[in-house]
Design an enzyme around this catalytic site. Sequence first.
Site, short mmCIF file in Angstrom:
data_model
loop_
_atom_site.label_atom_id
_atom_site.label_comp_id
_atom_site.label_asym_id
_atom_site.label_seq_id
_atom_site.Cartn_x
_atom_site.Cartn_y
_atom_site.Cartn_z
N PRO A 1 -7.15 -2.83 4.85
CA PRO A 1 -6.74 -4.05 5.44
C PRO A 1 -5.45 -3.94 6.14
O PRO A 1 -4.41 -4.29 5.64
CB PRO A 1 -6.63 -5.00 4.28
CG PRO A 1 -7.16 -4.24 3.13
CD PRO A 1 -7.38 -2.89 3.57
N GLU A 2 -5.54 -3.39 7.28
CA GLU A 2 -4.39 -3.44 8.19
C GLU A 2 -4.84 -4.32 9.35
O GLU A 2 -5.96 -4.83 9.33
CB GLU A 2 -4.00 -2.04 8.66
CG GLU A 2 -3.66 -1.11 7.50
CD GLU A 2 -3.25 0.28 7.93
OE1 GLU A 2 -2.54 0.40 8.94
OE2 GLU A 2 -3.62 1.24 7.27
N LYS B 1 -1.64 -9.23 8.14
CA LYS B 1 -2.85 -8.83 7.42
C LYS B 1 -3.49 -10.01 6.69
O LYS B 1 -4.40 -9.81 5.87
CB LYS B 1 -2.49 -7.73 6.41
CG LYS B 1 -1.86 -6.49 7.03
CD LYS B 1 -1.32 -5.53 5.98
CE LYS B 1 -0.51 -4.40 6.65
NZ LYS B 1 0.17 -3.55 5.65
N ARG C 1 -10.49 -3.66 -6.94
CA ARG C 1 -9.28 -3.60 -7.76
C ARG C 1 -8.68 -4.96 -8.09
O ARG C 1 -7.71 -5.04 -8.83
CB ARG C 1 -8.24 -2.71 -7.06
CG ARG C 1 -8.69 -1.26 -7.04
CD ARG C 1 -7.71 -0.35 -6.32
NE ARG C 1 -6.54 -0.09 -7.12
CZ ARG C 1 -5.55 0.74 -6.72
NH1 ARG C 1 -5.62 1.34 -5.55
NH2 ARG C 1 -4.53 0.95 -7.49
N ARG D 1 4.94 6.31 -0.59
CA ARG D 1 3.58 6.29 -0.02
C ARG D 1 3.19 7.64 0.51
O ARG D 1 4.01 8.36 1.08
CB ARG D 1 3.50 5.29 1.15
CG ARG D 1 4.05 3.90 0.88
CD ARG D 1 3.20 3.11 -0.09
NE ARG D 1 1.80 3.02 0.27
CZ ARG D 1 1.30 2.12 1.13
NH1 ARG D 1 2.07 1.23 1.70
NH2 ARG D 1 0.01 2.10 1.40
#
Length: 270
Positions: A2-3, A54, A109, A260
């Site tokens: 989800p960008e 987003k 998740r 990251r």
Amino acid sequence: MPELPEVETIRSQLEKYLVGHKIEKIDVRVAKIFASGKEKLVGGRVKSLRRFGKVLVIDLTNGYSFLIHLKLTGQVVFSSPKLPNKESSYTHVVFHLDKNANLFFNDSRKFGWIKVEKTAEVEAEPFVKKLGPEPLKNLTLKKFQEILASTRRPVKILLLDQEKLSGVGNIYANDALWEAKINPRRPANSLGLSEQSKLLGAIEEILKIGLKYQGASDQWYITAEGKKGRYQEHFLVYGRVGESCRRCGAKIRRVVVGGRGTFICANCQK
DNA sequence: ACCTAAACCTGGGCGC
DNA sequence: TGCGCCCAGGTTTAGG
């Protein structure tokens, strides 16, 4: 997922499928994802769809809207007699619509969320309100230069900071930095004029390519039609650890920047 | 202001 | 096959 390109793909598809549908019932199976306000939506009809960074926003004709954030593994899928039914064990919220249609919110998740706001107050919602300017929309070169000049933090961390600029996530940040030949660890304020401009151009170009391929289905992302995107077939550097740089042939390395996973060609990206 | 690690959760891939 | 470990498109929070 989800960008920006993934959420925008979902938004534009839903614009086609969802507008005009009435919400008849909402089935919330995991309460933490959609904690309150669902009764404000029942009986409403979908009027329009927006996106802020987003965040996907669905506006109803009754003055209420709902915001959806997909975090890492969220999916928003429209289903009707004509489309494949993507309900699964990961389906945590079901919007039952008229004409035998449904909108599913799936999320392995369970990090995603859905939140109700009055339509007039969506832009004042705390998360939305904090978002920085968005590439391809209102991020000018001048503003981008100001953002970069404001800090010596690694440039990649800035690109991922939604309060500085919104919509870019880990995949597109990695690929844009590779495209611009800039090392992700470079202090943001150390970029020269031509690098600043090259980087903004690369961000815009990579996002457009992501949009063209309807997003990257590296793991969980699917479109609102339940299909995979194809940008993962065109990754420039993201996820390509151990493979050869598409420009110079050197081995792509994985490093960690700001906690990251970060992919670089140490030979090209200075 | 900035940095890091951990938290929220679950599943997939890899080495042994 | 199974187990343990590491990794994951995001964001928030606690602690230094």
